[in-house]
Scaffold this active site. Structure first.
Site, mmCIF file in Angstrom:
data_model
loop_
_atom_site.group_PDB
_atom_site.id
_atom_site.type_symbol
_atom_site.label_atom_id
_atom_site.label_comp_id
_atom_site.label_asym_id
_atom_site.label_seq_id
_atom_site.Cartn_x
_atom_site.Cartn_y
_atom_site.Cartn_z
ATOM 1 C CB CYS A 1 76.044 70.645 -8.635
ATOM 2 S SG CYS A 1 75.245 69.519 -9.795
ATOM 3 N N GLY A 2 78.415 72.121 -7.418
ATOM 4 C CA GLY A 2 78.812 73.249 -6.593
ATOM 5 C C GLY A 2 78.161 74.509 -7.122
ATOM 6 N NE ARG A 31 79.735 71.137 -3.748
ATOM 7 C CZ ARG A 31 79.476 70.588 -2.560
ATOM 8 N NH1 ARG A 31 80.420 70.558 -1.644
ATOM 9 N NH2 ARG A 31 78.302 70.075 -2.295
#
EC number: 1.4.7.1
Length: 436
Positions: A1-2, A31
């Protein structure tokens, strides 16, 4: 994840904060994950302060009086797709609020641009509305948040047997924060929700999140941020954490709940994601009177034993961790957590340290945290402080005072608030080892 956040140290709401957060979120697309249609994102979202100017503008057009900001809660609600089911759900929600003595001020359809959503996202998209409620019986800001929390729990309980129960979901219900999220790609979140393009949408901070689904399939409610947290990582101890939370449900009490603890149970949901359950635990601690930093230290402790710096300079921090280690098992796994209650914004990295987090502060009074640098155009000459979060480290921004605290400053403040060392000395009993 971002993940990441933008915070204005002067606590002045502005559209620029939201715009910068959306810019950074758009740079995090790599991401996240997408569905087979290559267009429906695993999830993207943004948490901010409530954009009262935007909502007051809508209210005036609807013939409503401006909202009393300190006593108005705003719910961002996903409702069933079916029209009849949606009306049933709305009626059930209103009944709980009314029974609790809250005044329902109205429902606002959230404007959106469906053309930017992917095919899978369109097929599963809920009806998205906002509900406004007035809380007259409480004056303390924390009590107002607790009342809204209780209402949400009562709504979940009242509707759990309905055929559409799984389609009713509160992204947020608060007098301080609001969350816009969905099964979207990061670069289209601001295009999908038209509110996020409106310059009346002003906030002093914004947390953003682009999801890469690992433990659960993408669904609209599982997009992040959750109600308190934005999480990059996985909680690998989730089954044990849920079991221990369930085992303690009957004994957990606090005077702030005024004897209403039974209405808060259950605390976890085996059907939800690991991130959602961690968010539930953090929210319970927060609403029970803990600060966001204290809740994070309890849930995601650092590797404090034999820590050379803590042992010599900050023994009170070790006392804090020792005191709580028997009351809350660590939610362990790769985890970068961003969090906010609307007054404090922060980020912490778990003790494994396997998720990247960079932070920087500028001379014009902004603090940024992100999974990677370069997500926001930046004049390097304005950067007055920068660094990265290592294993077990934390940074917090107090929006009300403009104070930025790094790691040991945060933990020392939390650990010094109570005499944890004295409590340990008075209450600890050693048990002799037994041969088996």
């Amino acid at each position: 994840c971002g993940v990441g956040f933008v915070a204005n140290l002067s606590n002045e709401p502005s559209f620029n904060v939201v715009r910068d957060a959306l810019t950074a979120l758009g740079c995090m697309e790599h991401r996240g994950g997408c569905g087979a249609d290559n267009d429906s994102g695993d999830g993207a979202g943004l948490m901010s302060g409530i954009p009262w100017d935007l909502f007051d503008d809508w209210a005036s057009k609807e013939g409503l009086v401006p909202f009393e900001r300190t006593h108005t809660g705003v719910g961002m609600v996903f409702l069933p797709q079916n029209e009849n089911s949606m009306e049933e759900a709305k009626a059930a929600v209103e009944k709980v609020f009314t029974d609790e003595g809250l005044e329902v001020l109205g429902w606002r359809p959230v404007p959106f641009n469906l053309s930017v959503a992917g095919r899978n996202a369109k097929e599963t998209m809920p009806n998205i509305l906002q509900i406004f409620v007035r809380i007259a019986k409480e004056d303390d800001a924390d009590d107002i948040e607790r009342e809204l929390y209780i209402c949400r729990k009562l709504i979940e309980r009242a509707t759990k047997s309905a055929s559409w129960a799984d389609e009713l979901y509160f992204c947020s219900l608060s007098s301080r924060t609001i969350i816009y999220k969905g099964m979207l790609r990061s670069e289209v979140l601001g295009q999908f929700y038209l509110d996020l393009q409106n310059e009346l949408y002003k906030s002093p901070f914004a947390i953003y999140h682009r999801r890469f689904s690992t433990n659960t399939s993408p669904r609209w409610p599982l997009a992040q941020p959750m109600r308190l947290l934005g999480h990059n990582g996985e909680i690998n101890t989730i089954q044990g954490n849920l079991n221990w939370m369930r085992s303690r449900e009957a004994t957990i009490q606090s005077p702030v709940w005024r004897g209403r603890e039974n209405e808060l149970r259950p605390f976890g949901d085996p059907k939800a994601s690991d991130s959602a359950n961690l968010d539930n635990a953090a929210e319970l601690l927060l609403r029970s009177g803990r600060s966001p930093a204290e809740a994070m230290m309890m849930l995601v402790p650092e590797a404090y034993k034999n820590h050379p710096t803590l042992s010599v300079k900050y023994p009170e921090v070790i006392d804090f961790y020792e005191y709580y280690k028997g009351q809350m098992e660590a939610w362990d796994g790769p985890a970068l957590l961003l969090f906010s209650d609307g007054r404090t914004v922060g980020a912490c990295l778990d003790r494994n340290g396997l998720r990247p987090a960079r932070y920087w502060k500028t001379s014009d009074g902004f603090v940024y945290v992100a999974s990677e640098v370069g997500v926001i155009p930046m004049d390097e000459s304005k950067v007055v402080m920068k660094g990265r979060l290592g294993p077990g480290m934390m940074i917090t921004v107090d929006l009300e005072t403009g104070q930025v605290l790094e790691n040991t400053e945060v933990k020392k403040n939390v650990a010094s608030a109570k005499p944890y060392g004295t409590w340990l000395q008075e209450s600890t009993r050693s048990i002799k080892p037994v041969n088996f």
